[in-house]
Motif scaffolding. Structure first.
Motif, mmCIF file in Angstrom:
data_model
loop_
_atom_site.group_PDB
_atom_site.id
_atom_site.type_symbol
_atom_site.label_atom_id
_atom_site.label_comp_id
_atom_site.label_asym_id
_atom_site.label_seq_id
_atom_site.Cartn_x
_atom_site.Cartn_y
_atom_site.Cartn_z
ATOM 1 N N PHE A 91 0.755 -1.187 -0.082
ATOM 2 C CA PHE A 91 -0.145 0.053 0.074
ATOM 3 C C PHE A 91 1.061 1.224 -0.089
ATOM 4 O O PHE A 91 0.800 2.402 -0.594
ATOM 5 N N LYS A 92 2.059 1.404 0.827
ATOM 6 C CA LYS A 92 2.819 2.304 0.904
ATOM 7 C C LYS A 92 3.499 2.631 -0.565
ATOM 8 O O LYS A 92 3.428 3.964 -0.912
ATOM 9 N N GLN A 93 3.956 1.675 -1.251
ATOM 10 C CA GLN A 93 4.755 1.685 -2.270
ATOM 11 C C GLN A 93 3.810 2.310 -3.392
ATOM 12 O O GLN A 93 4.102 3.240 -3.800
ATOM 13 N N TYR A 94 2.714 1.599 -3.565
ATOM 14 C CA TYR A 94 1.709 1.872 -4.504
ATOM 15 C C TYR A 94 1.330 3.462 -4.337
ATOM 16 O O TYR A 94 0.873 3.998 -5.180
ATOM 17 N N LEU A 95 0.905 4.003 -3.124
ATOM 18 C CA LEU A 95 0.205 5.153 -2.782
ATOM 19 C C LEU A 95 1.318 6.150 -3.199
ATOM 20 O O LEU A 95 1.082 7.262 -3.879
ATOM 21 N N GLU A 96 2.736 5.820 -2.848
ATOM 22 C CA GLU A 96 3.913 7.003 -3.456
ATOM 23 C C GLU A 96 3.628 7.011 -4.977
ATOM 24 O O GLU A 96 3.609 8.061 -5.433
ATOM 25 N N GLU A 97 3.435 5.905 -5.648
ATOM 26 C CA GLU A 97 3.613 5.936 -6.983
ATOM 27 C C GLU A 97 2.194 6.646 -7.671
ATOM 28 O O GLU A 97 2.270 7.425 -8.363
ATOM 29 N N THR A 100 2.221 10.403 -8.086
ATOM 30 C CA THR A 100 2.704 10.854 -9.174
ATOM 31 C C THR A 100 1.724 10.594 -10.285
ATOM 32 O O THR A 100 1.215 11.246 -11.514
ATOM 33 N N ASP A 101 1.839 9.316 -10.578
ATOM 34 C CA ASP A 101 1.060 8.493 -11.751
ATOM 35 C C ASP A 101 -0.237 9.261 -12.005
ATOM 36 O O ASP A 101 -0.660 9.550 -13.157
ATOM 37 N N PHE A 102 -1.193 9.331 -10.944
ATOM 38 C CA PHE A 102 -2.625 9.661 -11.179
ATOM 39 C C PHE A 102 -2.668 10.961 -11.559
ATOM 40 O O PHE A 102 -3.727 11.586 -11.961
ATOM 41 N N LYS A 103 -1.671 11.814 -11.362
ATOM 42 C CA LYS A 103 -1.655 13.357 -11.279
ATOM 43 C C LYS A 103 -1.903 13.648 -12.968
ATOM 44 O O LYS A 103 -2.779 14.408 -13.303
ATOM 45 N N TYR A 104 -1.414 12.809 -13.895
ATOM 46 C CA TYR A 104 -1.558 13.006 -15.427
ATOM 47 C C TYR A 104 -2.766 12.782 -15.966
ATOM 48 O O TYR A 104 -3.084 13.133 -16.651
ATOM 49 N N THR A 129 -2.266 12.092 -0.026
ATOM 50 C CA THR A 129 -2.629 11.738 -1.299
ATOM 51 C C THR A 129 -3.928 12.546 -1.485
ATOM 52 O O THR A 129 -4.287 13.111 -2.549
ATOM 53 N N GLU A 130 -4.823 12.438 -0.370
ATOM 54 C CA GLU A 130 -6.355 13.258 -0.552
ATOM 55 C C GLU A 130 -5.891 14.564 -0.660
ATOM 56 O O GLU A 130 -6.788 15.110 -1.720
ATOM 57 N N ALA A 131 -5.070 15.277 0.044
ATOM 58 C CA ALA A 131 -5.167 16.635 0.000
ATOM 59 C C ALA A 131 -4.384 17.200 -1.454
ATOM 60 O O ALA A 131 -4.899 18.110 -1.955
ATOM 61 N N GLU A 132 -3.435 16.411 -1.924
ATOM 62 C CA GLU A 132 -2.854 16.782 -3.129
ATOM 63 C C GLU A 132 -3.795 16.633 -4.269
ATOM 64 O O GLU A 132 -3.555 17.249 -5.390
ATOM 65 N N SER A 133 -4.847 15.683 -4.262
ATOM 66 C CA SER A 133 -5.525 15.235 -5.463
ATOM 67 C C SER A 133 -6.601 16.047 -5.355
ATOM 68 O O SER A 133 -7.802 15.926 -6.224
ATOM 69 N N ALA A 134 -7.143 16.641 -4.262
ATOM 70 C CA ALA A 134 -8.476 17.194 -3.900
ATOM 71 C C ALA A 134 -8.921 18.312 -5.173
ATOM 72 O O ALA A 134 -10.299 18.387 -5.355
#
Ligand code: IPE
Ligand code: IPE
Ligand code: MG
Length: 248
Positions: A91-97, A100-104, A129-134
């Protein structure tokens, strides 16, 4: 897979098909996938996590508005400690990825479930993750982690009881809308389609309230093998169904 490959896949989709607005996926079968290959269960979870990224980005590409994926249930803590710990690391590894990944794809990432049970480090990552993508404007991705529908309903009941106790609302104000608005999925449409790979015919405590009129599609394929073509096929089957919602 390059972005162009993914865009061209989108072009293959029949424009006349009515897309479900909200899809739920019970990402099941990782353990069996690994067993079939003589690998440890954790290898199945890694393959499943990889497929989660592929399917999420594909859903966003084809114009799905909400996707809810079941990643870890309130009952999954019962598993052997080494499996739970491998999942937490993943979970940690995939959340980090994913950050950036889902940003595009401008994907809004939200978490549903009692995330307070996770390590402080994982909780911090979840909040970030929630804050950065909100502020993004694309598909809403709900990741169900330590999620259980019964637990969600108990939590909602407590929140409502507290409002009645404090006099904010009266018991006569309790109706379906009020209950929906106290669930983790508040403000989101109910799922139109729930897909369960791995051939199990059960709901396993996923979106019990929200799935009152959801269409179900069960497929025998194990989650790591469930492809974008399988998703296309499920969406096409969904489009052929006649939803009556109790009417005629
Ligand atoms: C789903 O795959 C992943 C989680 C529940 C975390 P499983 O681990 O349940 O895989 P099977 O059902 O044992 O094959
Ligand atoms: C449901 O799968 C939960 C997730 C996919 C996260 P399980 O493998 O835990 O469900 P059961 O035990 O087969 O009902
Ligand atoms: Mg399972």
């Amino acid at each position: 897979m390059s972005i162009f490959t993914r865009r061209s896949k989108k072009a293959r989709k029949d424009d006349s098909v009515v897309l479900p607005e909200h899809i739920g996926i019970i990402m099941d079968g990782n353990g069996r996938w690994a067993k079939k290959r003589g690998l440890p269960r954790s290898a199945g979870h890694t393959a499943g996590a990889k497929n989660f990224r592929t399917i999420t980005r594909y859903c966003s590409d084809i114009g799905i508005k909400y996707l809810t994926v079941y990643a870890f249930s309130t009952e999954n803590w019962k598993r052997p400690a080494d499996e739970v710990s491998a999942l937490m690391t993943l979970f940690k590894q995939y959340l980090e990825e994913a950050l950036t990944d889902f940003k595009y794809d401008s994907i809004v990432v939200r978490f549903i479930g009692d995330t307070s049970a996770f390590s402080p480090e994982l909780q911090e990552l979840i909040q970030r993750t929630e804050a950065e993508s909100a502020s993004r404007t694309g598909m809403v991705l709900n990741i169900a982690m330590n999620y259980g529908s019964r637990d969600e309903l108990v939590r909602a009941t407590k929140l409502i009881a507290e409002k009645v106790r404090s006099g904010d609302i009266s018991s006569d104000d309790i109706n379906e809308e009020l209950i929906s608005s106290h669930l983790y999925t508040a403000g989101q449409p109910d799922p139109d389609l729930i897909i369960r790979p791995s051939g199990e015919y059960r709901i396993s405590n996923f979106l019990l309230w929200q799935a009152a009129y959801t269409e179900f599609i069960i497929r025998d394929k194990l989650w790591p093998d469930f492809s974008t073509d399988d998703l296309d096929e499920a969406i096409n089957e969904f489009a052929r169904r006649n939803r009556r919602f109790g009417g005629v």
